[in-house]
Design a protein around this motif. Structure first.
Motif, PDB file in Angstrom:
ATOM      1  N   LEU A  20     -16.835  15.175 -10.899  1.00 19.02           N
ATOM      2  CA  LEU A  20     -15.454  14.865 -10.528  1.00 19.02           C
ATOM      3  C   LEU A  20     -14.453  15.667 -11.359  1.00 19.02           C
ATOM      4  O   LEU A  20     -13.444  16.163 -10.832  1.00 19.02           O
ATOM      5  CB  LEU A  20     -15.180  13.371 -10.713  1.00 19.02           C
ATOM      6  CG  LEU A  20     -15.490  12.448  -9.545  1.00 19.02           C
ATOM      7  CD1 LEU A  20     -15.317  10.996  -9.959  1.00 19.02           C
ATOM      8  CD2 LEU A  20     -14.587  12.763  -8.351  1.00 19.02           C
ATOM      9  N   LYS A  23     -14.238  19.296 -10.171  1.00 23.36           N
ATOM     10  CA  LYS A  23     -13.448  19.376  -8.942  1.00 23.36           C
ATOM     11  C   LYS A  23     -11.957  19.162  -9.199  1.00 23.36           C
ATOM     12  O   LYS A  23     -11.098  19.784  -8.567  1.00 23.36           O
ATOM     13  CB  LYS A  23     -13.953  18.343  -7.940  1.00 23.36           C
ATOM     14  CG  LYS A  23     -14.940  18.860  -6.928  1.00 23.36           C
ATOM     15  CD  LYS A  23     -14.270  19.862  -5.982  1.00 23.36           C
ATOM     16  CE  LYS A  23     -15.123  20.119  -4.757  1.00 23.36           C
ATOM     17  NZ  LYS A  23     -14.479  21.093  -3.841  1.00 23.36           N
ATOM     18  N   LYS A  24     -11.652  18.270 -10.131  1.00 23.63           N
ATOM     19  CA  LYS A  24     -10.257  17.993 -10.464  1.00 23.63           C
ATOM     20  C   LYS A  24      -9.574  19.252 -10.976  1.00 23.63           C
ATOM     21  O   LYS A  24      -8.396  19.501 -10.678  1.00 23.63           O
ATOM     22  CB  LYS A  24     -10.210  16.878 -11.523  1.00 23.63           C
ATOM     23  CG  LYS A  24      -8.818  16.542 -12.025  1.00 23.63           C
ATOM     24  CD  LYS A  24      -8.897  15.463 -13.095  1.00 23.63           C
ATOM     25  CE  LYS A  24      -7.537  15.199 -13.740  1.00 23.63           C
ATOM     26  NZ  LYS A  24      -7.630  14.195 -14.840  1.00 23.63           N
ATOM     27  N   ALA A  27     -10.201  22.557  -7.174  1.00 25.15           N
ATOM     28  CA  ALA A  27     -10.647  21.947  -5.924  1.00 25.15           C
ATOM     29  C   ALA A  27     -11.394  22.930  -5.030  1.00 25.15           C
ATOM     30  O   ALA A  27     -12.121  22.522  -4.116  1.00 25.15           O
ATOM     31  CB  ALA A  27      -9.443  21.377  -5.173  1.00 25.15           C
ATOM     32  N   GLU A 160     -15.771   8.323  -4.581  1.00 24.71           N
ATOM     33  CA  GLU A 160     -14.725   9.249  -5.031  1.00 24.71           C
ATOM     34  C   GLU A 160     -15.244  10.687  -5.015  1.00 24.71           C
ATOM     35  O   GLU A 160     -14.543  11.613  -4.597  1.00 24.71           O
ATOM     36  CB  GLU A 160     -14.281   8.851  -6.439  1.00 24.71           C
ATOM     37  CG  GLU A 160     -13.094   9.609  -6.966  1.00 24.71           C
ATOM     38  CD  GLU A 160     -11.773   9.125  -6.429  1.00 24.71           C
ATOM     39  OE1 GLU A 160     -10.772   9.815  -6.641  1.00 24.71           O
ATOM     40  OE2 GLU A 160     -11.730   8.059  -5.765  1.00 24.71           O
ATOM     41  N   CYS A 161     -16.481  10.877  -5.478  1.00 23.03           N
ATOM     42  CA  CYS A 161     -17.086  12.218  -5.450  1.00 23.03           C
ATOM     43  C   CYS A 161     -17.132  12.777  -4.031  1.00 23.03           C
ATOM     44  O   CYS A 161     -16.717  13.920  -3.778  1.00 23.03           O
ATOM     45  CB  CYS A 161     -18.507  12.169  -6.018  1.00 23.03           C
ATOM     46  SG  CYS A 161     -18.616  12.013  -7.807  1.00 23.03           S
ATOM     47  N   ARG A 162     -17.629  11.977  -3.106  1.00 24.05           N
ATOM     48  CA  ARG A 162     -17.761  12.454  -1.727  1.00 24.05           C
ATOM     49  C   ARG A 162     -16.398  12.729  -1.105  1.00 24.05           C
ATOM     50  O   ARG A 162     -16.231  13.692  -0.349  1.00 24.05           O
ATOM     51  CB  ARG A 162     -18.558  11.435  -0.914  1.00 24.05           C
ATOM     52  CG  ARG A 162     -20.019  11.319  -1.378  1.00 24.05           C
ATOM     53  CD  ARG A 162     -20.835  10.383  -0.506  1.00 24.05           C
ATOM     54  NE  ARG A 162     -22.251  10.406  -0.889  1.00 24.05           N
ATOM     55  CZ  ARG A 162     -22.877   9.401  -1.491  1.00 24.05           C
ATOM     56  NH1 ARG A 162     -22.225   8.280  -1.813  1.00 24.05           N
ATOM     57  NH2 ARG A 162     -24.158   9.509  -1.802  1.00 24.05           N
ATOM     58  N   ALA A 163     -15.406  11.901  -1.458  1.00 29.33           N
ATOM     59  CA  ALA A 163     -14.056  12.120  -0.935  1.00 29.33           C
ATOM     60  C   ALA A 163     -13.464  13.439  -1.426  1.00 29.33           C
ATOM     61  O   ALA A 163     -12.625  14.041  -0.738  1.00 29.33           O
ATOM     62  CB  ALA A 163     -13.150  10.956  -1.331  1.00 29.33           C
ATOM     63  N   GLN A 164     -13.903  13.888  -2.588  1.00 32.07           N
ATOM     64  CA  GLN A 164     -13.415  15.148  -3.152  1.00 32.07           C
ATOM     65  C   GLN A 164     -14.250  16.351  -2.705  1.00 32.07           C
ATOM     66  O   GLN A 164     -14.024  17.471  -3.174  1.00 32.07           O
ATOM     67  CB  GLN A 164     -13.410  15.067  -4.683  1.00 32.07           C
ATOM     68  CG  GLN A 164     -12.490  14.011  -5.263  1.00 32.07           C
ATOM     69  CD  GLN A 164     -11.043  14.193  -4.835  1.00 32.07           C
ATOM     70  OE1 GLN A 164     -10.540  15.311  -4.801  1.00 32.07           O
ATOM     71  NE2 GLN A 164     -10.386  13.091  -4.486  1.00 32.07           N
TER      72      GLN A 164
END
Length: 406
Positions: A20, A23-24, A27, A160-164
């Motif tokens: 996460l 990715k933060k 992106a 949250e991971c999959r959403a990102q």
């Protein structure tokens, strides 16, 4: 052949929070997480106590001290924002004798250095918090300790991971390397950079990269036994003064997120990495290697391992385990503690050159990857700020710099 910018090996809380954070910061990069099990949270991240530690146990120069207080606050924000369950029950640390009173004072000193809110309180005040508590003269009160449901939290982190856009590949164990490629049963991955957060298997992965060769995982089994008293019969977590020469906190009472009491965990030397129950997960070569290390430690008695092992093995007896816990609390009856919970395995790193347990979080890396070799308790609590630190080190390695351990 599949390609990705970052490949994270291990889908526990450390691996997912690192993914996460990557990715933060960018992106646009592709991040894949490899998890060897068919479901998440099958090991330490789903089998831990669920306690959000406050951060007063650790020396001020440690990574544990650096990240636990902030991690506690970050988890509280996370669970409340998503409507997840949390029990803000606090913690009392108690002294069984006069000598342990000095231990309470040392914990208070460490807490102050770490800017953690704690209070040394007289026994009569401690009994206003928990009427059944036992202690000598004083107790240490930690109002910011809390409990959550680890599996519930893991599911939310994974969502949250999959959403990102992070790809979590289940049933995809790391099997080895071929050049710079990573082999799994289903795919071969060509990754720009590898982050090893494999927990119980982190040393084996690191050794394939030529990293951390002086270290091996030494597994310790944690058993819990659940109480049958009504919800709310215990108001707060009750812990003993630990032996600060090792990394274990001693058998204690935990109040779960739903208000149930449990006793544990033990720290019984395990015979293989996934020595949860019976012969499940047994690996003969692995067991021989671990038993060799344990035998050497037993006969040399490094860090008082012999006494630790003999004492912990007794705790396979439910009656003995409950008796030990009864020193902390009035009215503890063996008949009220009959149900064993799911055991966990602590992935404790052992330095076989210096013959000692590694007390703090430990990273090593090079231009190919970074390896989280030791992420023991309170890694769950510290996970979010620790992930930021790990990704700082990843970026440093990308720039050809060395990682920092403090």
């Amino acid at each position: 052949m599949k390609t990705c910018d970052y490949l994270v090996i291990g889908g526990g809380i450390v691996g997912l929070t690192i993914a996460l954070e990557i990715k933060k910061r960018d992106a646009a990069v592709s991040v894949v997480v490899l998890e060897k099990e068919k479901e998440l949270a099958q090991h330490g991240s789903g089998r831990n106590s669920g306690v959000l530690h406050a951060g007063f146990y650790y020396t001020a120069d440690s990574l544990k001290a650096r990240f636990t207080r902030e991690g506690n606050a970050r988890w509280k924000q996370f669970v409340e924002a998503r409507g997840l369950r949390i029990n803000r029950c606090g913690k009392l640390v108690v002294a069984k004798n006069e000598q342990e009173v000095e231990g309470l004072k040392e914990l208070k000193r460490r807490g102050d250095l770490n800017r953690v809110e704690t209070y040394l309180i007289p026994l009569e005040e401690a009994r206003k918090i928990e009427p059944r508590v036992k202690s000598t003269e004083l107790a240490l009160w930690s109002p910011n300790t809390a409990t959550v449901d680890p599996k519930e939290c893991m599911a939310a982190i994974a969502a949250e991971c999959r959403a990102q856009g992070i790809e979590i590949r289940l049933d995809s164990p790391y099997q080895g390397r071929r050049g710079r490629d990573i082999i799994t049963p289903q795919e071969v991955y060509s990754a720009g950079f590898v982050v090893n957060a494999a927990g119980l298997h982190a040393d084996r992965v690191a050794h394939d990269f030529g990293v951390g060769l002086r270290y091996r995982i030494l597994p310790f089994k944690g058993l819990y036994v659940y109480g049958s008293e009504p919800v709310g019969a215990l108001k707060t977590n009750i812990y003993p003064v630990p032996d600060l020469r090792n990394t274990f906190l001693g058998v204690h009472f935990t109040v779960t997120v739903d208000g149930q009491a449990k006793i544990g965990p033990t720290a019984i030397p395990a015979f293989w990495r996934e020595n949860y129950e019976g012969l499940k997960g047994f690996d003969a070569l692995e067991a021989l290697s671990i038993l060799r290390d344990e035998a050497i430690l037993f006969f040399r008695n490094d860090f008082n391992f012999r006494s630790l092992a003999l004492e912990e093995i007794k705790k396979y007896s439910r009656t003995y385990l409950v008796q030990q816990a009864a020193a902390l609390l009035e009215g503890v009856k063996p008949e009220n503690y009959r149900t064993w919970g799911r055991p966990g395995i602590r992935a404790q790193l052992y330095d076989h050159q210096d013959k000692k347990l590694v007390m703090d979080f430990l990273l090593e890396g090079n231009g190919e990857g970074l390896h989280v070799l030791n992420a023991i308790s309170p890694a769950w609590t510290a996970a979010m700020p620790f992930a930021e630190y790990v990704v700082d080190q990843v970026q440093a390695l990308h720039k050809g710099k060395e990682i920092t351990q403090a």
